[in-house]
Design an enzyme around this catalytic site. Structure first.
Site, PDB file in Angstrom:
ATOM      1  CE1 TYR A  54      -0.649  18.101   3.292  1.00 34.99           C
ATOM      2  CE2 TYR A  54      -0.957  15.735   3.602  1.00 34.99           C
ATOM      3  CZ  TYR A  54      -1.433  17.018   3.690  1.00 34.99           C
ATOM      4  OH  TYR A  54      -2.693  17.238   4.182  1.00 34.99           O
ATOM      5  CD  GLN A  87     -11.593   7.826   8.208  1.00 35.73           C
ATOM      6  OE1 GLN A  87     -11.949   8.986   8.450  1.00 35.73           O
ATOM      7  NE2 GLN A  87     -11.644   6.859   9.111  1.00 35.73           N
ATOM      8  CB  VAL A  89      -2.665   9.459   2.990  1.00 37.56           C
ATOM      9  CG1 VAL A  89      -4.040  10.110   2.793  1.00 37.56           C
ATOM     10  CG2 VAL A  89      -1.960  10.080   4.191  1.00 37.56           C
ATOM     11  CG  ASP A  90      -0.501   4.341   6.157  1.00 40.23           C
ATOM     12  OD1 ASP A  90      -0.910   4.795   7.249  1.00 40.23           O
ATOM     13  OD2 ASP A  90      -0.911   3.265   5.681  1.00 40.23           O
ATOM     14  CG  HIS A 105      -9.506  10.969   3.654  1.00 39.64           C
ATOM     15  ND1 HIS A 105      -9.534  10.899   5.034  1.00 39.64           N
ATOM     16  CD2 HIS A 105     -10.792  11.102   3.272  1.00 39.64           C
ATOM     17  CE1 HIS A 105     -10.781  11.016   5.445  1.00 39.64           C
ATOM     18  NE2 HIS A 105     -11.566  11.126   4.400  1.00 39.64           N
ATOM     19  CB  SER A 173     -11.752   9.790  16.231  1.00 39.61           C
ATOM     20  OG  SER A 173     -11.647  10.637  15.079  1.00 39.61           O
TER      21      SER A 173
END
Ligand code: APR
Length: 232
Positions: A54, A87, A89-90, A105, A173
């Site tokens: 991470y 979704q 996380v940036d 998320h 997706s």
């Protein structure tokens, strides 16, 4: 009163900013087995590996720049009540100018105590390591939803989708639930568009969906014009 335009985004919208996706050919997961880096069990078994994974993603995200797709979504706020459920996380949506972003998320720039989850700290692009602790003495961990963990923002996301007058799906997706199930909460008569390089399998037999094939940064500016002409 501006029409509600709800946008569900995934890793594909950040791909043109240089951030890897998860399930494309050279997806990120291929460098790491998901079980090795994105589960509570992985963190318990090998916290240093998980924190390193991470830390690398946090650094890459901080160095990345918003692309035309992020910016176009921000421009749409002039014409529609735009709510983004991402979704990702940036923070490229925020840095691209969007003002209403819900992170389903979690966020790379935030960490929390492993003992007291309500102790959330914004660390920007800095790394965290084993031994870095919160005020309560718990080891700090990414404020990210790992596989097998609850998705606390799913209820607010469902409520947002239930009010969508127009629904866009960009660069996901649609393989990970509950995010992938949000499209089912959109009112039947609200137009739904999917922008992707390939039509996600779970959407293939939904004839109510308009599939726009291509890269988000190329397709979205054209769709912006169409939405303004058609819905304003
Ligand atoms: N423009 C539009 N779509 C693109 C582009 C692009 N330039 N590049 C890739 N895509 C599409 C791919 O075709 C694919 O459908 O983006 C999608 C990326 O899918 P995934 O890699 O599965 O990413 P995502 O759907 O966001 O994953 C969901 O899974 O691993 C977990 O928590 C993680 O949030 C992530 C979740």
């Amino acid at each position: 009163m501006k029409k509600s335009l709800v946008v569900l985004t995934g890793a594909g919208i950040s791909a043109e900013s240089g951030l890897k996706t998860f399930r494309d050919g050279n997806g990120l997961w291929e460098n790491h087995k998901v079980e090795d880096v994105a589960t509570p069990e992985a963190f318990a078994a090998n916290p240093a590996l998980v924190l390193k994974f991470y830390n690398e993603r946090r650094k890459a995200a901080a160095e990345a720049k918003p692309n035309a797709a992020h910016k176009t979504l921000a421009e749409l706020e002039e014409y529609f009540d735009v709510k983004i459920i991402t979704q990702n996380v940036d923070d490229l949506h925020e840095r691209g100018g969007s003002s209403n972003v819900l992170h389903l998320h979690g966020e790379l720039s935030k960490v929390r105590s492993d003992v007291n989850p309500s102790e959330i700290i914004d660390i920007g692009s800095k790394p965290i390591n084993v031994g870095d602790k919160g005020k309560c003495g718990g080891q700090l961990r990414p404020h990210i939803v790992w596989f097998g963990e609850a998705v606390p923002m799913i209820e607010p996301s469902i409520e947002i989708c239930e009010q969508a007058a127009i629904f866009l799906v960009i660069g996901t997706s649609l393989q990970v639930y509950p995010a992938a199930g949000l499209i089912r909460y959109v009112p039947r008569n609200s137009p739904k568009y999917i922008i992707d390089k390939v039509l996600p399998a779970s959407a293939q037999n939904d004839k109510n969906i308009v599939f726009l094939e291509g890269a988000a940064s190329v397709v979205l500016p054209d769709l912006k014009k169409k939405l303004i002409e058609e819905f304003l």
